[in-house]
Design an enzyme around this catalytic site. Structure first.
Site, short mmCIF file in Angstrom:
data_model
loop_
_atom_site.label_atom_id
_atom_site.label_comp_id
_atom_site.label_asym_id
_atom_site.label_seq_id
_atom_site.Cartn_x
_atom_site.Cartn_y
_atom_site.Cartn_z
N SER A 199 -4.21 -12.44 -1.42
CA SER A 199 -4.72 -11.16 -0.88
C SER A 199 -5.35 -11.33 0.51
O SER A 199 -6.09 -12.28 0.76
CB SER A 199 -5.77 -10.60 -1.84
OG SER A 199 -6.40 -9.48 -1.24
N LYS A 215 -5.66 -1.14 -12.07
CA LYS A 215 -5.99 0.17 -11.49
C LYS A 215 -6.00 1.30 -12.53
O LYS A 215 -6.82 2.22 -12.43
CB LYS A 215 -5.00 0.53 -10.38
CG LYS A 215 -5.13 -0.35 -9.14
CD LYS A 215 -4.13 0.11 -8.08
CE LYS A 215 -4.19 -0.75 -6.85
NZ LYS A 215 -3.29 -0.28 -5.80
N GLY A 238 10.82 6.56 -4.86
CA GLY A 238 9.91 5.77 -5.69
C GLY A 238 8.97 6.68 -6.46
O GLY A 238 8.65 7.79 -5.99
N TYR A 289 5.23 -4.45 3.66
CA TYR A 289 4.84 -5.05 4.94
C TYR A 289 5.27 -6.51 5.06
O TYR A 289 5.04 -7.15 6.08
CB TYR A 289 3.33 -4.90 5.21
CG TYR A 289 2.44 -5.33 4.07
CD1 TYR A 289 2.05 -6.65 3.91
CD2 TYR A 289 1.99 -4.40 3.13
CE1 TYR A 289 1.24 -7.03 2.87
CE2 TYR A 289 1.18 -4.78 2.07
CZ TYR A 289 0.80 -6.10 1.95
OH TYR A 289 0.01 -6.48 0.90
P1 NAD Z 1 5.61 -0.01 -9.31
O1 NAD Z 1 6.15 -1.11 -10.17
O2 NAD Z 1 4.50 0.84 -9.82
O3 NAD Z 1 6.83 0.98 -8.92
C1 NAD Z 1 8.09 0.46 -8.55
C2 NAD Z 1 8.98 1.62 -8.08
O4 NAD Z 1 10.17 1.05 -7.50
C3 NAD Z 1 9.48 2.53 -9.19
O5 NAD Z 1 9.60 3.83 -8.68
C4 NAD Z 1 10.85 1.96 -9.53
O6 NAD Z 1 11.70 2.92 -10.12
C5 NAD Z 1 11.32 1.57 -8.15
N1 NAD Z 1 12.34 0.51 -8.15
C6 NAD Z 1 12.17 -0.77 -8.56
N2 NAD Z 1 13.31 -1.46 -8.37
C7 NAD Z 1 14.21 -0.60 -7.82
C8 NAD Z 1 15.56 -0.73 -7.39
N3 NAD Z 1 16.23 -1.89 -7.50
N4 NAD Z 1 16.15 0.37 -6.85
C9 NAD Z 1 15.49 1.53 -6.74
N5 NAD Z 1 14.21 1.71 -7.13
C10 NAD Z 1 13.58 0.66 -7.67
O7 NAD Z 1 5.22 -0.69 -7.95
P2 NAD Z 1 4.16 -0.16 -6.84
O8 NAD Z 1 2.83 -0.71 -7.16
O9 NAD Z 1 4.34 1.28 -6.66
O10 NAD Z 1 4.69 -0.96 -5.56
C11 NAD Z 1 5.88 -0.58 -4.88
C12 NAD Z 1 5.91 -1.27 -3.53
O11 NAD Z 1 4.79 -0.81 -2.77
C13 NAD Z 1 5.79 -2.79 -3.59
O12 NAD Z 1 6.68 -3.33 -2.65
C14 NAD Z 1 4.37 -3.05 -3.15
O13 NAD Z 1 4.23 -4.28 -2.49
C15 NAD Z 1 4.14 -1.91 -2.18
N6 NAD Z 1 2.72 -1.53 -2.00
C16 NAD Z 1 2.22 -1.50 -0.73
C17 NAD Z 1 0.92 -1.12 -0.52
C18 NAD Z 1 0.37 -1.10 0.89
O14 NAD Z 1 -0.85 -1.04 1.05
N7 NAD Z 1 1.21 -1.12 1.89
C19 NAD Z 1 0.10 -0.74 -1.59
C20 NAD Z 1 0.64 -0.76 -2.88
C21 NAD Z 1 1.97 -1.16 -3.08
#
Ligand code: NAD
Length: 287
Positions: free
Chosen positions: A22, A73, A133, A236
């Site tokens: 982190s 969370k 998503g 990112y």
């Molecule tokens: P999550 O597991 O809650 O959700 C995953 C999502 O991706 C779902 O909607 C799922 O259906 C979809 N998905 C997964 N594999 C797929 C595929 N092959 N094709 C199409 N859709 C697919 O995950 P999350 O916590 O929402 O995280 C999602 C992304 O966001 C991750 O890459 C995470 O690193 C990033 N993230 C970034 C920040 C930030 O501050 N920038 C914060 C949180 C999460």
């Protein structure tokens, strides 16, 4: 290194697992030091088993507050005395504040994303956006966008367990805000093209584009991208996903997920300290 920790130093922390990668400790400790705030931010490897005790320690140790990340969370909602409107609608907490022994759960992921749009001079208030998503990151952004006054959100997801789970939640968010929110299958390319044509912003909120899917893109037909469309990614690492690269090559304004990460931290920091995070000092250490 000069020692600045004293008997007065207050504790803030991140409870998550895995946690050692982190950048949040770097973000917050740099900000504390820059502003001369007598506090530290430490990362604790805590999963759902230890979460209740960890949250109790916010009261017992008179901490300034805490952040939560995976996998804590959603469960943390049960341990809060109060929830912010965003945390209640999202059903997840990433920031905890404490006031006279009372814990309030907030969710700053969505505000982090909305603020990151200012960096690319994009305004989506009263407009339509399309988001791919329906997981945790997507839900936080949908809620905050709806609360902030985005007019319409079209959500695209593949037909997996997230698709079924998000249906009711989107209806609930829509009922509690002034935003029209609809869910569609990601495989419906015609419908996606039509919605993107009407949108000011297209956002990838899936993990498609980062390891192990770094060569993949959440959409296949990039002819739907136009120069006056903003295209963002929550990812990112890498800094530019293939999705962002293809959008940039078609002239769109693009932004990766670093801003969301930075500004969700800034919003938490401001809740704990009452002071603005010095973004110009913190930003270079995560870029
Ligand atoms: P999550 O597991 O809650 O959700 C995953 C999502 O991706 C779902 O909607 C799922 O259906 C979809 N998905 C997964 N594999 C797929 C595929 N092959 N094709 C199409 N859709 C697919 O995950 P999350 O916590 O929402 O995280 C999602 C992304 O966001 C991750 O890459 C995470 O690193 C990033 N993230 C970034 C920040 C930030 O501050 N920038 C914060 C949180 C999460």
């Amino acid at each position: 290194m000069e020692n600045t920790i004293t008997g007065h130093t207050r504790l803030t922390a991140l409870f998550a697992t895995p946690i050692r990668h982190s950048v949040s400790p770097m973000i917050h400790n740099t900000a504390f030091q820059a502003l001369g705030i007598d506090a530290v931010y430490l990362a604790f490897e805590i999963g759902t088993d230890g979460l209740e005790r960890a949250i109790d320690s916010i009261k017992n140790l008179e901490m300034m507050g805490a952040n939560l990340s995976m996998p804590n969370k959603i469960l943390a909602v049960d341990y809060m005395d109060e929830l912010s409107e965003a945390a209640r609608l999202i059903g997840a907490v990433n920031t905890i504040t404490i006031d006279q022994g009372k814990l309030t759960g907030h969710n700053t992921d969505g505000t982090g994303f909305m603020r990151s749009l200012k960096d690319i001079e994009v305004d989506i208030i009263d407009k339509k956006m399309t988001i791919i998503g329906a997981g945790g990151a997507a839900t936080a952004i949908i809620v905050q966008a709806a609360l902030d006054g985005v007019k319409e959100i079209t959500v695209y997801n593949r037909k997996d367990e997230f698709y079924e789970k998000i249906k009711e939640k989107l209806a609930y968010i829509s009922e509690n805000t002034n935003c029209i929110i609809t869910l569609h299958e990601l495989s419906d390319e015609n419908s996606l093209a039509k919605d993107v044509a009407e949108s000011a912003l297209l956002l990838n909120a899936t993990g498609v584009g980062m390891k192990p899917l770094e060569k993949q893109t959440p959409i296949q037909d990039f002819s739907i991208i136009r120069p006056d469309l903003a295209v963002c990614d929550v990812i990112y690492t890498p800094r530019e996903t293939e999705f962002l690269k293809q959008a940039r090559l078609r002239g769109a304004k693009t932004n990766n997920g670093l801003g969301m990460l930075l500004y969700q931290g800034a919003a938490a920091f401001e809740k704990w300290t009452g002071q603005e995070m010095p973004i110009e000092v913190v930003k270079p250490i995560i870029e």
